[in-house]
Design a protein around this motif. Structure first.
Motif, PDB file in Angstrom:
ATOM      1  N   LYS A 106       5.079 -42.560  -1.429  1.00 56.17           N
ATOM      2  CA  LYS A 106       5.021 -42.584  -2.898  1.00 56.17           C
ATOM      3  C   LYS A 106       5.448 -41.277  -3.557  1.00 56.17           C
ATOM      4  N   GLY A 107       5.679 -40.230  -2.747  1.00 60.69           N
ATOM      5  CA  GLY A 107       6.062 -38.949  -3.334  1.00 60.69           C
ATOM      6  C   GLY A 107       4.922 -38.287  -4.089  1.00 60.69           C
ATOM      7  N   GLN A 108       3.694 -38.541  -3.661  1.00 59.27           N
ATOM      8  CA  GLN A 108       2.508 -37.960  -4.301  1.00 59.27           C
ATOM      9  C   GLN A 108       1.701 -37.204  -3.246  1.00 59.27           C
ATOM     10  N   ILE A 109       1.685 -35.892  -3.348  1.00 64.71           N
ATOM     11  CA  ILE A 109       0.906 -35.067  -2.430  1.00 64.71           C
ATOM     12  C   ILE A 109      -0.505 -34.958  -3.001  1.00 64.71           C
ATOM     13  N   PRO A 110      -1.508 -35.351  -2.220  1.00 61.38           N
ATOM     14  CA  PRO A 110      -2.871 -35.323  -2.755  1.00 61.38           C
ATOM     15  C   PRO A 110      -3.337 -33.892  -3.007  1.00 61.38           C
ATOM     16  N   PRO A 111      -4.250 -33.741  -3.956  1.00 60.80           N
ATOM     17  CA  PRO A 111      -4.741 -32.397  -4.275  1.00 60.80           C
ATOM     18  C   PRO A 111      -5.900 -31.970  -3.373  1.00 60.80           C
ATOM     19  N   THR A 112      -6.232 -30.714  -3.474  1.00 63.19           N
ATOM     20  CA  THR A 112      -7.494 -30.209  -2.930  1.00 63.19           C
ATOM     21  C   THR A 112      -8.426 -30.141  -4.130  1.00 63.19           C
ATOM     22  N   LEU A 113      -9.419 -31.013  -4.155  1.00 65.81           N
ATOM     23  CA  LEU A 113     -10.354 -31.043  -5.279  1.00 65.81           C
ATOM     24  C   LEU A 113     -11.376 -29.923  -5.175  1.00 65.81           C
ATOM     25  N   ASN A 114     -12.007 -29.620  -6.282  1.00 66.74           N
ATOM     26  CA  ASN A 114     -13.053 -28.590  -6.346  1.00 66.74           C
ATOM     27  C   ASN A 114     -12.554 -27.232  -5.857  1.00 66.74           C
TER      28      ASN A 114
END
Length: 159
Positions: A106-114
């Motif tokens: 999908k071309g979406q790199i997940p974030p690092t939350l918090n």
């Protein structure tokens, strides 16, 4: 999309205070995964960090990433899925691999939350707060456990 290059390495034993030996093993696992994937380090579009939230393990992984990528490590989008799901022991690598498949598909790199401020030496976690939209063809996924196992999986989009 296919996964290849699952490599493991590690000095064995407990990692508390593993220092350079552990960092070299992290770098070696990433290098071997790239070799198995018939890819070069310049091709890596994103990195799924193990990021166990253990200061010694996180520092060791960061040092290994720096050894493997040199100055380029800060320009590779890297995130930690565990920031969303918590420590899940052996399943963490599988969850990170699923996130890598999503990044490629999908071309979406997940974030690092918090994630607000990086500890010294951990600046490589550079996708804070929200997903990054970026085309990805090759992702590396690290999975490191305190017992001494280090595994890197290369996930690559087929041409």
């Amino acid at each position: 999309i296919y996964a290849t290059g699952m490599e493991s390495g590690g000095p064995g034993g407990n990692f508390s205070g593993a220092g350079d030996d552990g960092a070299a093993s992290v770098a070696r696992a990433m290098s071997l995964a790239l070799k198995d994937a018939l890819a070069e380090s310049q091709e890596v579009d994103t990195l799924g960090a193990s990021a166990n939230s253990d200061p010694a393990l996180d520092r060791m992984e960061a040092q290994g990433i720096q050894k493997a990528f040199g100055e380029r490590c800060s320009s590779i989008p890297a995130s930690a899925i565990k920031s969303m799901i918590g420590e899940s022991l052996g399943a963490g690598g599988a969850f990170q691999a699923i996130a890598a498949l999503g990044a490629i598909g999908k071309g979406q790199i997940p974030p690092t939350l918090n994630f607000i401020t990086a500890s010294a030496g951990l600046e490589f976690l550079n996708v804070p707060g929200k997903a990054l939209t970026k085309p990805c063809r090759l992702a590396l996924v690290n999975s490191i456990d305190p017992g001494g196992s280090i595994v890197t999986l290369a996930v690559k989009k087929c041409s």
